[in-house]
Design an enzyme around this catalytic site. Structure first.
Site, PDB file in Angstrom:
ATOM      1  N   SER A  77       0.858  -1.188   0.000  1.00 25.07           N
ATOM      2  CA  SER A  77       0.000   0.000   0.000  1.00 25.07           C
ATOM      3  C   SER A  77       0.891   1.233   0.000  1.00 25.07           C
ATOM      4  CB  SER A  77      -0.941  -0.019   1.192  1.00 25.07           C
ATOM      5  OG  SER A  77      -0.174  -0.111   2.347  1.00 25.07           O
ATOM      6  N   LYS A 111      -4.563   9.045  -8.496  1.00 26.35           N
ATOM      7  CA  LYS A 111      -4.821   7.876  -7.668  1.00 26.35           C
ATOM      8  C   LYS A 111      -6.263   7.461  -7.912  1.00 26.35           C
ATOM      9  CE  LYS A 111      -4.200   5.932  -3.099  1.00 26.35           C
ATOM     10  NZ  LYS A 111      -5.500   5.310  -2.916  1.00 26.35           N
ATOM     11  N   LYS A 287       5.794   8.844  -7.691  1.00 32.22           N
ATOM     12  CA  LYS A 287       6.666   7.667  -7.689  1.00 32.22           C
ATOM     13  C   LYS A 287       8.044   8.060  -8.215  1.00 32.22           C
ATOM     14  CE  LYS A 287       2.756   4.778  -8.952  1.00 32.22           C
ATOM     15  NZ  LYS A 287       2.131   3.948  -9.982  1.00 32.22           N
TER      16      LYS A 287
HETATM   17  S1  IVH Z   1       1.096   2.370  -7.132  1.00 32.31           S
HETATM   18  C1  IVH Z   1       3.645   0.115  -4.077  1.00 32.31           C
HETATM   19  N1  IVH Z   1      -0.419   3.982  -8.549  1.00 32.31           N
HETATM   20  O1  IVH Z   1      -3.700   2.806  -4.219  1.00 32.31           O
HETATM   21  C2  IVH Z   1       2.740   1.024  -4.756  1.00 32.31           C
HETATM   22  N2  IVH Z   1      -1.417   2.753  -6.792  1.00 32.31           N
HETATM   23  O2  IVH Z   1      -2.772   2.735  -1.247  1.00 32.31           O
HETATM   24  C3  IVH Z   1       1.753   0.340  -5.535  1.00 32.31           C
HETATM   25  N3  IVH Z   1      -3.808   3.113  -6.549  1.00 32.31           N
HETATM   26  O3  IVH Z   1      -3.444  -0.573  -3.583  1.00 32.31           O
HETATM   27  C4  IVH Z   1       0.644   1.176  -5.958  1.00 32.31           C
HETATM   28  N4  IVH Z   1      -4.028   4.530  -8.214  1.00 32.31           N
HETATM   29  O4  IVH Z   1      -4.535   0.019  -5.787  1.00 32.31           O
HETATM   30  C5  IVH Z   1      -0.362   3.113  -7.520  1.00 32.31           C
HETATM   31  N5  IVH Z   1      -1.656   5.417  -9.895  1.00 32.31           N
HETATM   32  C6  IVH Z   1      -1.590   4.535  -8.896  1.00 32.31           C
HETATM   33  C7  IVH Z   1      -2.730   4.189  -8.138  1.00 32.31           C
HETATM   34  C8  IVH Z   1      -2.586   3.290  -7.096  1.00 32.31           C
HETATM   35  C9  IVH Z   1      -4.650   3.867  -7.254  1.00 32.31           C
HETATM   36  C10 IVH Z   1      -4.158   2.260  -5.405  1.00 32.31           C
HETATM   37  C11 IVH Z   1      -3.531   0.901  -5.484  1.00 32.31           C
HETATM   38  C12 IVH Z   1      -2.966   0.603  -4.136  1.00 32.31           C
HETATM   39  C13 IVH Z   1      -3.435   1.746  -3.325  1.00 32.31           C
HETATM   40  C14 IVH Z   1      -2.311   2.125  -2.382  1.00 32.31           C
END
Ligand code: IVH
Length: 676
Positions: A77, A111, A287
């Site tokens: 997460s 997000k 990121k």
């Molecule tokens: S990256 C280790 N990118 O947010 C990082 N997550 O709280 C992996 N999410 O469970 C996630 N949009 O389902 C990433 N553009 C995005 C995202 C995203 C939504 C969700 C994802 C994850 C949660 C993390």
């Protein structure tokens, strides 16, 4: 066999153009023909059916339960940042971790508010799909995810695809699909979804994948899990581009940004766009771009140090339900409206929210005194989405349904098979009349500028307007009007001249303005074109009415009932006495048949937010005019319909010299007031 392979490839290609790029190259009919040919061949040669065949998306047998799967690489997460000031700390920890002074390059992405999933491709073939679960162990949802048209069953494109490739992303339900789904659920008296995220989660966990297939779900990928037997780029932006090149859907709003300023600037721009996006986002994600840097930074507990989620203010909050009022609508339907302890939702204070209808209140077991969740998204009316049962107090009061109309005291009735309670008084009910007046003067009806809902409230309260006809005698009360709240002489003159102009509207607009139940703009126009004059229409029997395009027996009955009603006839008589009105006939120069297709064979692109209809509706209407609707602007584009905040498509259209219509012009085109 060769034809079979060709058909499969063709269908994969067109599927991608349609569902991912939003830019189809063939018509739906052509697609259906190719698909039918594939099914036919596969029936004859069943041993040639492969798991990646477009025919294999649906049809799996229901499962008895979902199977657990362990993720090869845990699904983590993200740490949350709640304020702009927190971004500095996040960036500092990264620079310290890397021992670097210079600005860090990040990729910033929306997000998405959906459900995290992992897709495992072996030799480019979708092999397994799973939910995140607790991050270590999730549930297998392969059959369910195969039904999503945006998810490729077979990857294809430039560059070698690793033997094993795990793609991660988010399954979500676009807002239009969510609203539409809930609308249908409400009509059927079923419990709607609380929000698009719950809708996506519930739809994915269906044991019968055929049910998942019915839900309007989409997918965007935002990263990788494991990969083997091949190479991938060493930077996240290049990975996203490569995934997109392999037909995987990637949200195009990602950007490469530099340092804290770049991140914060992106956050502000996305926050400004949030309300106009066709899906829900609850923040942005930053990121670190270089994978080597990510590796050095590592993880803390269950989140990576190299990424963070910067959250927007929530669109869903809890508050107390103080009471329930019943509002009487134009057709007499009583809508329960929650009176709430005022609460700020996404920066706007909310004191009232819709509870939709009685059945839904009963299904949700809403009681006065409860703590309820309130949601506000985009332009839709704030709504109560559910009760926090764990916080119910023992003295919360079960609902008592009204037996009399709060507007006029008449009895209310519940139609058989219908959810709504309705006031039985028709136009004799002052509340219904007032709502009817608001509709009569509204933009899509007689379009009297300056006569919004508030103005109607004043005019009714002042006793100046009691029915539609009174509006056209307002000129006799000029002095009274000038004394009305905040209305100067100039505004009064403008209002009176707008009322004069409204006399020019044609029969189609007038019929819509009358607000006959189930008679929308299209049907009103079809009726007007068919009968030519109101007298002919009023003289028509049910059979003649039901023969008009899109008018079935129910609408025919409604039209008859409307014109038989004594109140309606009396008001119509008064309206007829007004001089200079053009409402009674359809101009002869007006396009005369429903087969009129001014955009036949032309490619049209929609961009920006339309105020008067959803994208889907606009698309359907354009197709009705013969247009082919495309997702991107090119030299072949005939015209672009641009709503609010149109963005790059409009710029591209300008650069290419493609004709651009405003929403106003587009509505004019639909109603035959404007031609191209
Ligand atoms: S990256 C280790 N990118 O947010 C990082 N997550 O709280 C992996 N999410 O469970 C996630 N949009 O389902 C990433 N553009 C995005 C995202 C995203 C939504 C969700 C994802 C994850 C949660 C993390």
């Amino acid at each position: 066999m060769q034809r079979l392979i060709h058909l499969r490839d063709c269908l994969h290609h067109h599927n991608h153009r349609y569902h991912v790029l939003d830019d189809p190259e063939i018509t739906d009919g052509e697609y259906d023909r190719l698909f039918a040919e594939l099914l036919d061949l596969e029936r004859q040669f069943s041993h040639w059916v492969t798991p990646d065949s477009p025919s294999q998306r649906v049809g799996a047998k229901p499962l008895s339960r979902l199977v657990e799967v362990r993720h090869g690489v845990p699904m983590l997460s993200l740490d949350n940042l709640f304020q702009e000031a927190d971004v500095g700390g996040f960036d500092r920890r990264i620079r310290e971790g890397l021992g670097r002074d210079e600005a860090i390059v990040y990729v910033a992405e929306p997000k998405l508010d959906g459900v995290a999933v992992s897709l495992l491709y072996r030799r480019g073939l979708l092999q397994r799909a799973a939910t995140r679960g607790d991050g270590q162990v999730g549930e297998e949802v392969t059959a369910q995810l195969r039904t999503l048209a945006t998810i490729p069953l077979q990857l294809a494109g430039e560059g070698t695809i690793p033997d094993l490739l795990e793609v991660r992303g988010e399954v979500y339900m676009p807002l239009a699909g969510f609203e539409q789904w809930n609308h249908v659920a409400r009509e059927r008296g079923e419990k709607p979804f609380a929000n698009p995220r719950n809708a996506a989660a519930g739809s994915l966990r269906q044991l019968d994948a055929n049910k998942t297939a019915e839900r309007p779900l989409h997918f965007f990928c935002h990263g990788l899990g494991q990969w083997e037997g091949g190479t991938m780029p060493e930077e996240h932006d290049a990975i996203l581009q490569r995934l997109k090149g392999w037909r995987l859907p990637v949200c195009d709003l990602w950007e490469r940004v530099v340092g804290v300023e770049g991140c914060v600037d992106y956050y502000r721009r996305m926050e400004a766009r949030r309300a106009s996006l066709p899906y829900e986002i609850d923040g942005v994600v930053y990121k670190v771009n270089r994978l080597a840097d990510r590796e050095r930074l590592g993880y803390v507990a269950r989140s990576p140090r190299w990424a963070a989620a910067h959250k927007f203010v929530p669109r869903e909050v809890s508050t107390r339900l103080l009471g329930v009022d019943f509002q009487v609508g134009r057709t007499g339907v009583l809508t329960p409206v929650a009176r709430l302890q005022p609460v700020s939702v996404g920066g706007v204070t909310i004191a009232n929210a819709t509870l939709h209808n009685l059945q839904e209140m009963a299904l949700k077991d809403v009681r006065v005194g409860d703590t309820v969740m309130v949601r506000r998204a985009g332009d839709v009316i704030p709504e109560v989405v559910g009760v926090v049962l764990s916080r119910r107090s023992p003295d919360a009061l079960p609902m008592v349904w009204p037996t009399h109309c709060p507007g006029c005291g008449a009895n209310v009735e519940q139609e058989e098979g219908k959810v709504a309670l309705r006031c039985t008084a028709g136009l004799a009910c002052a509340a219904q009349r007032k709502e009817g007046i608001k509709h009569f003067v509204s933009r899509r009806a007689l379009d009297i500028e300056g006569m919004g809902d508030r103005m109607v409230e004043w005019l009714v309260q002042a006793g100046l307007v009691q029915d539609w006809a009174d509006i056209f005698f307002l000129a006799n009360h000029r002095a009274r009007l000038c004394t009305l709240d905040r209305l100067g002489e100039k505004s009064v003159d403008n209002l009176l001249s707008a009322i004069e102009t409204a006399k020019q509207r044609h029969l189609g607009q007038f019929l819509f303005a009358l607000g006959i139940r189930d008679v929308g703009e299209t049907i009103a126009l079809n009726l007007a074109r068919h009968f030519g004059t109101l007298d002919h229409l009023m003289a028509a029997d049910r059979e003649a009415l039901a023969g008009v395009s899109e008018v079935g027996s129910v609408v025919a009955e409604r039209v008859c009932q409307f014109f038989q009603d004594a109140h309606h006839r009396a008001v119509l008589e008064r309206l007829r006495e007004i001089e200079g009105t053009q409402w009674w006939r359809m101009p002869t120069s007006h396009p005369s048949s429903t087969t009129h297709q001014p955009l036949a064979g032309k490619t049209v692109v929609l961009t920006g937010t339309l105020k008067q209809m959803t994208r889907q509706e606009a698309k359907a209407r354009l197709e009705g005019l013969g247009a082919k609707v495309s997702g991107s602007v090119s030299e072949r584009t005939f015209l672009v319909v641009a709503g609010e905040s149109p963005g790059s498509k409009r710029q591209r259209a300008e650069a290419l010299g493609v004709r651009i219509l405003t929403e106003e012009e587009w509505m004019g085109l639909l109603e035959g007031r404007f031609s191209v």
